[in-house]
Design a protein around this motif. Structure first.
Motif, short mmCIF file in Angstrom:
data_model
loop_
_atom_site.label_atom_id
_atom_site.label_comp_id
_atom_site.label_asym_id
_atom_site.label_seq_id
_atom_site.Cartn_x
_atom_site.Cartn_y
_atom_site.Cartn_z
N PRO A 239 -18.48 -7.49 -35.43
CA PRO A 239 -18.70 -8.00 -34.07
C PRO A 239 -19.85 -7.32 -33.34
CG PRO A 239 -16.63 -6.75 -34.21
CD PRO A 239 -17.12 -6.95 -35.60
N ASP A 240 -20.07 -6.03 -33.58
CA ASP A 240 -21.18 -5.35 -32.92
C ASP A 240 -22.52 -5.86 -33.44
OD1 ASP A 240 -19.56 -3.75 -31.31
OD2 ASP A 240 -19.35 -2.21 -32.86
N LYS A 241 -22.61 -6.07 -34.76
CA LYS A 241 -23.85 -6.58 -35.33
C LYS A 241 -24.07 -8.04 -34.93
CE LYS A 241 -24.12 -3.38 -39.20
NZ LYS A 241 -24.17 -3.20 -40.67
N CYS A 242 -22.98 -8.78 -34.81
CA CYS A 242 -23.06 -10.17 -34.36
C CYS A 242 -23.63 -10.22 -32.94
CB CYS A 242 -21.67 -10.80 -34.40
SG CYS A 242 -21.66 -12.59 -34.10
N ARG A 243 -23.14 -9.33 -32.08
CA ARG A 243 -23.63 -9.26 -30.70
C ARG A 243 -25.11 -8.83 -30.68
NH1 ARG A 243 -20.27 -5.78 -29.20
NH2 ARG A 243 -18.62 -7.27 -28.81
N ALA A 244 -25.47 -7.91 -31.56
CA ALA A 244 -26.84 -7.44 -31.61
C ALA A 244 -27.80 -8.54 -32.07
CB ALA A 244 -26.94 -6.24 -32.55
N LEU A 245 -27.40 -9.34 -33.05
CA LEU A 245 -28.24 -10.44 -33.52
C LEU A 245 -28.49 -11.45 -32.41
CD1 LEU A 245 -26.66 -11.03 -37.05
CD2 LEU A 245 -29.02 -10.32 -36.60
N LEU A 246 -27.43 -11.78 -31.67
CA LEU A 246 -27.58 -12.73 -30.56
C LEU A 246 -28.43 -12.14 -29.45
CD1 LEU A 246 -26.88 -15.45 -29.34
CD2 LEU A 246 -24.77 -14.44 -28.43
N ALA A 247 -28.20 -10.88 -29.14
CA ALA A 247 -28.98 -10.22 -28.09
C ALA A 247 -30.46 -10.20 -28.43
CB ALA A 247 -28.47 -8.80 -27.88
N GLY A 248 -30.79 -9.96 -29.70
CA GLY A 248 -32.18 -9.96 -30.12
C GLY A 248 -32.83 -11.33 -29.94
N LEU A 249 -32.04 -12.39 -30.17
CA LEU A 249 -32.55 -13.75 -30.00
C LEU A 249 -32.86 -14.03 -28.53
CD1 LEU A 249 -33.04 -16.23 -31.86
CD2 LEU A 249 -30.76 -17.03 -31.21
N VAL A 250 -31.95 -13.62 -27.64
CA VAL A 250 -32.17 -13.81 -26.20
C VAL A 250 -33.35 -12.97 -25.73
CG1 VAL A 250 -31.15 -13.55 -23.90
CG2 VAL A 250 -29.74 -14.38 -25.79
N ALA A 251 -33.42 -11.72 -26.19
CA ALA A 251 -34.52 -10.84 -25.80
C ALA A 251 -35.87 -11.41 -26.23
CB ALA A 251 -34.32 -9.45 -26.40
N THR A 252 -35.92 -12.00 -27.43
CA THR A 252 -37.16 -12.61 -27.91
C THR A 252 -37.56 -13.79 -27.04
OG1 THR A 252 -36.73 -11.93 -30.19
CG2 THR A 252 -38.26 -13.76 -29.87
N TRP A 253 -36.58 -14.60 -26.64
CA TRP A 253 -36.86 -15.74 -25.76
C TRP A 253 -37.43 -15.25 -24.43
CZ3 TRP A 253 -36.00 -17.66 -20.99
CH2 TRP A 253 -36.32 -19.00 -20.77
N LEU A 254 -36.83 -14.21 -23.87
CA LEU A 254 -37.31 -13.66 -22.61
C LEU A 254 -38.74 -13.15 -22.75
CD1 LEU A 254 -34.17 -11.68 -21.40
CD2 LEU A 254 -35.13 -13.72 -20.32
N ASP A 255 -39.01 -12.46 -23.85
CA ASP A 255 -40.34 -11.90 -24.06
C ASP A 255 -41.40 -13.00 -24.11
OD1 ASP A 255 -42.23 -9.85 -24.52
OD2 ASP A 255 -42.10 -10.18 -26.68
N ARG A 256 -41.04 -14.14 -24.68
CA ARG A 256 -41.99 -15.25 -24.80
C ARG A 256 -42.15 -16.03 -23.51
NH1 ARG A 256 -39.72 -17.59 -30.59
NH2 ARG A 256 -40.72 -16.03 -31.94
#
Length: 319
Positions: A83-100
């Motif tokens: 679950p922690d890695k699952c949350r991290a994968l999703l968070a990275g996707l959102v963070a990438t969208w924000l960065d763009r």
């Protein structure tokens, strides 16, 4: 090794492509030590590894979510058993969208919770921008950094550039008169007004669990949560806007105790990104999608499938 030395080692390995054997000879240490140092660099956050799944894996799911619920977009991550890695994968996707997509002058209203906090932890950007990250809900001395949007705002500002703005108020108020007075306070009102003018909002979706963060922090008792569930409450948005499966405000006494943005406030924000990685939140996600406040749903592919199936099932039987 110092942080500077670990950074240099990680650069040689991940960027320059040197092997562990080459680094072992170059630095005069064993190959096993090189491996441990690389792992240490990852643990300290010097190195972050992200897996970019091909969009064709989720494009059909994203389209179905958009068509069924009228949202603007869906950010769907690959699933992971941890679950922690699952949350991290999703968070990275959102963070990438924000960065763009974040631009100079953008205002981001920030909620609380593990999923929202994870976005700030996994954000990486080479572009500095003059954005403002403002708390959309008050804070709590219990629960640690994940339950304090002030900490999350500061970290987002450090990662993306810009500044953070604190909401100087407690998140939870039992006394209705005290809560009303706080909402009229000039300092509180200015921060909330800034949050209401946000271009983007980052919010979490919560499920109704007797072992939830809200119970552990003492906001609500396990009995209050249990009673709310029996009355049809399936979850919350932003940590306090309780809803039923139809997306309507839940009829429960635990409503209206928090200092922060309301569902009506969120509806006026152009892009509300609701984040939920946990499979236990599928019913809450469906209720949240039916509120009409969400513009972007960020979750896992399996959760997206489950939400669509649950929507079909409840629609077919008129529930």
């Amino acid at each position: 090794m110092s942080t500077e030395e670990l950074t240099r080692l990680a650069t040689l390995y991940f960027i320059d492509g040197q092997t562990q054997d080459e680094l072992s000879r170059r630095l005069g240490i064993s190959r096993a030590t090189v491996g441990r140092m690389i792992k240490r660099a990852q643990d300290l956050g010097i190195v972050e590894i992200r897996v970019k799944h091909h969009p064709t894996l989720t494009v059909d799911l994203e389209r179905e979510l958009i068509d069924h619920f009228g949202i603007s977009r869906a950010l769907l991550s690959v699933d992971h058993a941890n679950p922690d890695k699952c949350r991290a994968l999703l968070a990275g996707l959102v963070a990438t969208w924000l960065d763009r997509n974040l631009s100079d002058g953008a205002i981001v209203a920030v909620g609380m919770g593990r999923n929202v906090s994870a976005v700030s932890e996994h954000a990486m950007s080479a572009t500095r921008r003059a954005a403002t990250f403002v708390c959309a809900i008050g804070g709590s001395y219990r629960g640690g950094e994940t339950m304090n949007p002030d900490h999350i705002c500061r970290r987002l500002a450090a990662r993306f550039g810009g500044e953070s703005q604190t909401l100087y108020a407690p998140a939870m108020i039992d006394d209705a008169a005290v809560r009303s007075a706080l909402l009229e306070n000039d300092t509180v009102r200015q921060s909330l007004d800034k949050a209401r003018r946000a271009d983007v909002a980052l919010v979490g979706i919560g499920d109704m669990s007797e072992d939830s963060n809200m119970v552990r922090m003492g906001w609500f008792s396990a009995q209050e949560i249990s009673q709310a569930k029996r009355a049809g409450t399936v979850g919350d948005m932003m940590g306090y806007d309780f809803i039923d499966i139809h997306g309507q405000p839940a009829k429960t006494p635990i409503q209206d105790r928090v200092v922060g943005l309301s569902a009506n406030d969120l509806r006026r924000i152009p892009n509300v990104i609701a984040i939920a990685a946990e499979s236990s939140k599928v019913t809450a996600m469906l209720g949240a999608l039916r509120t009409g406040t969400i513009d972007t749903l960020a979750t896992t592919a399996s959760n997206a499938i489950a939400v669509l199936h649950l929507n079909d099932a409840t629609t077919q039987r008129g529930g």
